[in-house]
Design an enzyme around this catalytic site. Structure first.
Site, mmCIF file in Angstrom:
data_model
loop_
_atom_site.group_PDB
_atom_site.id
_atom_site.type_symbol
_atom_site.label_atom_id
_atom_site.label_comp_id
_atom_site.label_asym_id
_atom_site.label_seq_id
_atom_site.Cartn_x
_atom_site.Cartn_y
_atom_site.Cartn_z
ATOM 1 N N GLU A 1 -0.395 1.577 -2.821
ATOM 2 C CA GLU A 1 -1.080 0.282 -2.864
ATOM 3 C C GLU A 1 -2.331 0.361 -3.732
ATOM 4 O OE1 GLU A 1 0.114 -1.711 1.453
ATOM 5 O OE2 GLU A 1 -1.591 -0.349 1.325
ATOM 6 N N THR B 1 2.944 -4.217 0.608
ATOM 7 C CA THR B 1 3.684 -3.675 1.744
ATOM 8 C C THR B 1 3.086 -4.190 3.043
ATOM 9 O OG1 THR B 1 4.313 -1.677 0.538
ATOM 10 C CG2 THR B 1 4.280 -1.523 2.939
ATOM 11 N N GLY B 2 3.934 -4.397 4.042
ATOM 12 C CA GLY B 2 3.470 -4.864 5.345
ATOM 13 C C GLY B 2 4.087 -6.200 5.694
ATOM 14 N N SER B 3 3.931 -6.612 6.945
ATOM 15 C CA SER B 3 4.612 -7.818 7.427
ATOM 16 C C SER B 3 4.160 -9.076 6.694
ATOM 17 C CB SER B 3 4.389 -7.979 8.934
ATOM 18 O OG SER B 3 3.009 -8.103 9.229
ATOM 19 N N ASP C 1 -0.848 -8.651 -1.795
ATOM 20 C CA ASP C 1 -0.738 -7.672 -0.721
ATOM 21 C C ASP C 1 -1.487 -8.182 0.504
ATOM 22 O OD1 ASP C 1 -0.021 -5.324 0.559
ATOM 23 O OD2 ASP C 1 -0.810 -4.001 -1.003
ATOM 24 N N GLY D 1 -3.877 0.355 4.783
ATOM 25 C CA GLY D 1 -3.195 1.610 5.049
ATOM 26 C C GLY D 1 -2.657 1.783 6.446
ATOM 27 N N ASP E 1 -5.795 -4.854 6.371
ATOM 28 C CA ASP E 1 -6.002 -4.658 7.807
ATOM 29 C C ASP E 1 -7.375 -5.125 8.257
ATOM 30 O OD1 ASP E 1 -3.436 -3.305 8.222
ATOM 31 O OD2 ASP E 1 -4.316 -1.779 6.921
#
Length: 231
Positions: free
Chosen positions: A109, A31-33, A86, A101, A89
């Protein structure tokens, strides 16, 4: 480096990660850009005949996968994930400890990562940190009831917690129906010890510290793509 160049390098890094995908695999879909770029690339390969199934780490990723025609499955059917792709950050390259997160999907995740034989993490070089936590807070997912009590306990561990708000200025709610407290601990030298202390608190669901889960980190740098693998 311009934003266009960052996106171009992220796309290259995503492509590098997707090279690890083989026919017949069960995939963890991040998940995420940045992870979304890898899901896009997997979708292209599926359209060209690749046979895989995916377990998405969020409702957003599930919807993206369905749009792209990637077949989805769950842990009722498969107990092991061959490969998860994935983002992260923050990453400490010394031991591949991650903070995840900030996108709000840390619980799913971590469930998917924990069931994976291999986890490839795609980042740009801004996510690299010498000592984890020096610039990025640790998201802590907590049940809604009594979150203020959980927040006070986190302060007792030395954190500066902040309830995450959504775009509507109301508390952000995860796919699991929980709140997130973003906790600034400063530089973290004993991540496993800290994680155990956080997890011992009543009301805590999960932490954004991912320890011993990443096997490959693919870094989009200004001068190209670097791959770091667990020794």
């Amino acid at each position: 480096m311009t934003e266009d160049n960052v996106q171009r390098l992220k796309r290259l890094a995503a492509g590098k990660a997707v090279e690890l995908v083989e026919d017949g695999m069960v995939l963890g879909l991040g998940t995420g850009s940045t992870a979304a770029l890898a899901v896009d690339a997997i979708g292209v390969r599926v359209a060209s005949g690749l046979k895989v199934v995916g377990i998405p780490t969020s409702e957003v990723t599930a919807a993206q996968s369905q749009r792209l025609g990637i077949p989805l499955t769950d842990f009722g059917t498969h107990d092991v994930v061959d490969l998860t792709i994935d983002g992260a950050d923050a990453v400490d390259l010394a031991d591949l400890t991650l903070i995840k997160g900030l996108g709000g999907a840390l619980l799913r995740e971590k469930i998917v990562a924990g069931a994976s034989r291999r986890m490839a993490v795609i980042i740009d070089e801004t996510k690299l940190q010498g000592t984890i936590g020096s610039r990025t807070p640790v998201p802590v997912e907590t049940v809604r009831f009594g979150w203020q009590a959980t927040e006070r306990h986190l302060r007792g561990l030395g954190a500066r917690p902040k309830l995450r708000l959504g775009k509507d200025a109301m508390p952000f709610v995860t796919d699991g129906g929980n709140f997130i407290l973003d906790c600034d601990f400063g530089p973290i030298t004993e991540a496993a010890k800290l994680q155990a202390a956080i997890k011992s608190l009543v009301g805590v669901v999960e932490t954004g510290l991912f320890i011993g889960l990443a096997t490959d980190v693919i870094i989009a740098r200004a001068d190209g793509i670097e791959v770091v693998r667990k020794g």
